[in-house]
Motif scaffolding. Structure first.
Motif, PDB file in Angstrom:
ATOM      1  N   UNK A  65      20.533  -0.200   6.591  1.00 51.00           N
ATOM      2  CA  UNK A  65      19.777   0.990   6.950  1.00 51.00           C
ATOM      3  C   UNK A  65      18.531   1.215   6.115  1.00 51.00           C
ATOM      4  N   UNK A  66      18.346   0.434   5.100  1.00 48.43           N
ATOM      5  CA  UNK A  66      17.162   0.594   4.248  1.00 48.43           C
ATOM      6  C   UNK A  66      16.367  -0.699   4.256  1.00 48.43           C
ATOM      7  N   UNK A  67      15.132  -0.606   4.638  1.00 49.88           N
ATOM      8  CA  UNK A  67      14.289  -1.789   4.657  1.00 49.88           C
ATOM      9  C   UNK A  67      13.800  -2.119   3.249  1.00 49.88           C
ATOM     10  N   UNK A  68      13.579  -1.064   2.447  1.00 49.68           N
ATOM     11  CA  UNK A  68      13.108  -1.287   1.079  1.00 49.68           C
ATOM     12  C   UNK A  68      13.599  -0.137   0.198  1.00 49.68           C
ATOM     13  N   UNK A  69      13.595  -0.359  -1.078  1.00 49.64           N
ATOM     14  CA  UNK A  69      13.979   0.694  -2.007  1.00 49.64           C
ATOM     15  C   UNK A  69      12.865   1.734  -2.043  1.00 49.64           C
ATOM     16  N   UNK A  70      13.229   3.003  -2.032  1.00 45.76           N
ATOM     17  CA  UNK A  70      12.242   4.076  -2.018  1.00 45.76           C
ATOM     18  C   UNK A  70      11.847   4.452  -3.434  1.00 45.76           C
ATOM     19  N   UNK A  71      10.565   4.652  -3.626  1.00 44.03           N
ATOM     20  CA  UNK A  71      10.086   5.043  -4.943  1.00 44.03           C
ATOM     21  C   UNK A  71      10.320   6.532  -5.141  1.00 44.03           C
ATOM     22  N   UNK A  72      10.222   6.956  -6.368  1.00 40.71           N
ATOM     23  CA  UNK A  72      10.444   8.364  -6.691  1.00 40.71           C
ATOM     24  C   UNK A  72       9.390   9.254  -6.031  1.00 40.71           C
ATOM     25  N   UNK A  73       8.156   8.784  -5.978  1.00 37.00           N
ATOM     26  CA  UNK A  73       7.079   9.556  -5.337  1.00 37.00           C
ATOM     27  C   UNK A  73       7.336   9.699  -3.843  1.00 37.00           C
ATOM     28  N   UNK A  74       7.805   8.630  -3.210  1.00 36.21           N
ATOM     29  CA  UNK A  74       8.104   8.678  -1.791  1.00 36.21           C
ATOM     30  C   UNK A  74       9.263   9.633  -1.521  1.00 36.21           C
ATOM     31  N   UNK A  75      10.285   9.589  -2.371  1.00 34.47           N
ATOM     32  CA  UNK A  75      11.415  10.511  -2.220  1.00 34.47           C
ATOM     33  C   UNK A  75      10.961  11.952  -2.353  1.00 34.47           C
ATOM     34  N   UNK A  76      10.079  12.223  -3.301  1.00 36.77           N
ATOM     35  CA  UNK A  76       9.548  13.575  -3.493  1.00 36.77           C
ATOM     36  C   UNK A  76       8.791  14.037  -2.251  1.00 36.77           C
ATOM     37  N   UNK A  77       7.982  13.138  -1.683  1.00 39.34           N
ATOM     38  CA  UNK A  77       7.220  13.464  -0.471  1.00 39.34           C
ATOM     39  C   UNK A  77       8.156  13.734   0.693  1.00 39.34           C
ATOM     40  N   UNK A  78       9.205  12.910   0.842  1.00 38.37           N
ATOM     41  CA  UNK A  78      10.167  13.108   1.926  1.00 38.37           C
ATOM     42  C   UNK A  78      10.903  14.434   1.775  1.00 38.37           C
TER      43      UNK A  78
END
Length: 99
Positions: A25-38
């Motif tokens: 279900x995950x194509x790539x590991x999410x960065x902390x900045x991306x998680x914050x944006x989500x």
């Protein structure tokens, strides 16, 4: 013999499916900045849904107030007063019809 036991079925083979399950279900590991944006995007959407829900609820209560007989016309009933008054009014009308 102890060296053969792990390779016969319980040793290295179950590790590969575990890794696949973990990454499914995950194509790539999410960065902390991306998680914050989500998280921020989800919160904004949730706030919009809640705001719309409250607008619809308030509009429905205003519509209910418009059909209830109130004594002073300039008095606006609170939400709970509107619901209680509507309940009692419907009950009184039902009792009148029953009699």
């Amino acid at each position: 013999m102890p060296a053969e036991a792990p390779s016969s079925g319980d040793g290295a083979e179950p590790c590969a499916p575990r890794e696949r399950r973990r990454r499914r279900g995950r194509a790539r590991a999410r960065t902390e900045a991306l998680l914050h944006t989500l998280k921020r995007s989800r919160r904004v959407k949730a706030n919009d849904r809640e705001r719309n829900r409250m607008h619809h609820l308030n509009a429905a209560l205003d519509e209910l107030r418009s059909v209830l007989p109130t004594f002073p016309d300039d008095t606006k009933l609170t939400k709970i007063e509107t619901l209680r008054f509507a309940y009692n009014y419907i009950w009184a009308l039902s009792e009148t019809l029953r009699l």
